[in-house]
Write an enzyme that holds these catalytic residues in place. Structure first.
Site, short mmCIF file in Angstrom:
data_model
loop_
_atom_site.label_atom_id
_atom_site.label_comp_id
_atom_site.label_asym_id
_atom_site.label_seq_id
_atom_site.Cartn_x
_atom_site.Cartn_y
_atom_site.Cartn_z
N GLU A 126 0.86 -1.19 0.00
CA GLU A 126 0.00 0.00 0.00
C GLU A 126 0.90 1.24 0.00
O GLU A 126 1.08 1.90 1.03
CB GLU A 126 -0.92 -0.03 1.22
N ASN A 184 0.91 -3.89 11.28
CA ASN A 184 -0.29 -3.37 11.92
C ASN A 184 -1.01 -4.45 12.72
O ASN A 184 -2.19 -4.30 13.05
CB ASN A 184 -1.24 -2.75 10.90
N HIS A 224 -3.29 4.31 4.44
CA HIS A 224 -3.40 2.97 3.85
C HIS A 224 -4.11 3.05 2.51
O HIS A 224 -4.60 4.11 2.11
CB HIS A 224 -4.18 2.05 4.80
N TYR A 284 -14.03 -4.51 10.59
CA TYR A 284 -13.51 -5.86 10.83
C TYR A 284 -12.49 -5.79 11.96
O TYR A 284 -11.59 -4.97 11.91
CB TYR A 284 -12.92 -6.49 9.57
N GLU A 306 -7.85 5.22 5.09
CA GLU A 306 -7.80 4.49 3.82
C GLU A 306 -8.09 5.51 2.73
O GLU A 306 -9.20 6.03 2.61
CB GLU A 306 -8.86 3.38 3.81
#
Length: 486
Positions: A126, A184, A224, A284, A306
């Site tokens: 990423e 992470n 990310h 999640y 993100e």
């Protein structure tokens, strides 16, 4: 006589055995439940799945290599030396330096200002954060004293930018670091002890943890790719269930995430995430994440951003991604300055700053003031009333009520010593050592048993030595007038 001589030794032996039994083991001291049953300190559970994305040469074309990124960071430091410095917080598994750019009008000085850190490329596959963060640094340098927002940020905070946390994973074109560990998932976790063994922690993780201990960060964000959403704590739940699980500062985190999302080109329009934000555990659950660790152990309010639907977009799209995120990044930084409650904590008897704590009534979390200036920076949602309290061991706490509108509130606290001997309770040197009488003689139960163990060993050796000496003198027991050396 023989029984009377053995009896004390037997008692000492029992004390020794009890001391050993009550000393906490490493696992018990750290607490929690291990997510892994493999008996390998959780190392297997932290390995990534073996299916790695296939990243072609074509996909990497246009991205800076690690060597090119290092050159770019140093070039920035030279070009913008008046408002920046470049430093390293450590090295990766493969010995690549983890370089940080600090941006401030006084980058080499400590100030009573909020500090923010941006971290990119946590996952090797990423890489968007690497490029976007260099765009941010260059934009601030180019627009300082020209753009009001750039000037506000440079002159009122210390911004630290780590373009890549995982240079090895980037070079290898996979998610984890050179040891194939997801960074992470490598931080100590509040619910499970899977990462509590420091011997298994990755060097990149240790570098971040030491960095947070050295700097007094108010807030931070990691960049990310693979989705378009602003993620906030908690990232996991006690029972590993997938559901909303808010931290004590849930309202503040939702506000921070919304500042980012609403300033973005299209993040807030998401059909998957309402308002373009999400609680991590609801999305999640993950364990060993950097975000939760920062908040718990560093008092640092961190978001996981993100910023690209695609993990590894084409290089031609990077300038567009930067433009879509530019105002979000700038507004998030500016919100630390323009909102919240800020101030310093002083001792009434000496007038010197002290590293106390600030709490908000109804919110079960603390923000600590810095050791150097006693300054604190508390992020809270504007438009509400709050009761703010400052406290410090050896001093009487003090609280006051404020109304936080859209602008920041400056609030200093002057704490009175707690009693006539309050000053003696805090003898603090320049290294942040608190050596008051309460601290000096406060010993945890485990340490008490350790001291008793040492004492028992010394007594045992003394009695054994005394018995041998008595044996040597046995021949002279019928000569009571003979002098004995003790």
């Amino acid at each position: 006589m023989a029984i009377s001589r053995i009896h004390p030794l037997f008692l000492l032996l029992l004390l020794l055995l009890r001391a050993f039994a009550l000393l906490p083991t490493q696992a018990a001291a750290r607490g929690g439940h291990d997510l892994s049953d493999d008996g390998d300190h959780g190392s297997v559970s932290r390995n990534l799945l073996q299916d790695k994305p296939h990243i072609t040469e074509e996909m990497t074309r246009g991205y800076m290599s690690n060597a090119e990124l290092e050159t770019a960071v140093h070039a920035f430091g030279s070009r913008c030396s008046n408002i920046s410095r470049v430093y390293s917080i450590g090295k990766s598994v493969n010995d690549f330096p983890l370089l940080v750019i600090e941006i401030s009008d006084k980058p080499r000085q400590r100030e009573a200002e909020p500090a923010f850190k941006f971290i990119g490329n946590v996952h090797g596959d990423e890489p968007v954060g690497r490029e976007v963060l260099m765009h941010l640094a260059n934009w601030l340098c180019d627009n300082y004293l020209k753009d009001p927002l750039a000037t506000l940020i440079v002159e009122n905070m210390h911004l630290h930018i780590l373009p890549t946390m995982n240079p090895d994973g980037f070079a290898l074109r996979w998610r984890g670091n050179a040891n194939n560990i997801d960074l992470n998932r490598d931080f100590p976790d509040q619910f499970f002890s899977v990462n509590n063994d420091i011997n298994y922690r990755q060097p990149e993780t240790r570098a971040i943890m030491n960095w947070v201990k050295q700097e007094h960060f108010t807030a931070s964000a990691s960049l990310h790719g693979g989705a378009l959403v602003a993620n906030y704590p908690w990232d996991g739940t006690k029972d590993t269930g997938k559901r909303y699980y808010g931290c004590p500062d849930d309202k503040t985190f939702r506000h921070m995430a919304s500042v980012y999302s609403q300033s973005h080109y299209n993040m807030s329009l998401s059909k998957e995430f309402e308002g373009g934000i999400t609680n991590g555990a609801l999305w999640y659950p993950i364990y060993g994440g950097m975000q939760d660790w920062n908040y718990i152990h560093g008092g640092c309010f961190e978001l996981t951003l993100e910023i690209s639907d695609t993990k590894w977009p084409k290089a031609a799209e990077l300038s567009v991604i930067w433009e879509h995120n530019r105002m979000s990044m700038l507004n998030l930084l500016a919100s630390l300055i323009k909102s919240g409650v800020h101030g310093r904590i002083f001792a009434a008897d000496t007038g010197r700053p002290i590293p106390g704590s600030v709490t908000i009534k109804g919110i079960d979390s603390k923000v600590r003031a810095s050791r150097t200036f006693g300054d604190y920076h508390r992020i809270i949602v504007p438009g509400e009333k709050y009761e703010v309290m400052a406290s410090m061991e050896g001093f009487r706490p003090k609280s006051t009520r404020i109304v936080l509108e859209q602008e920041a509130v400056n609030l200093d606290f002057i704490l009175e010593p707690d009693g006539a001997d309050g000053q003696m309770k805090l003898l603090r040197n320049d290294y942040g050592c608190r050596c008051g009488s309460g601290m000096m003689f406060h010993v945890e139960e485990a340490h008490i048993w350790l001291y008793l163990l040492v004492l028992c060993v010394v007594l045992t050796l003394y009695l054994v030595f005394k018995r041998k000496t008595a044996s040597r003198l046995l021949a002279y027991r019928y000569s009571p007038r003979r002098p004995v050396a003790v």
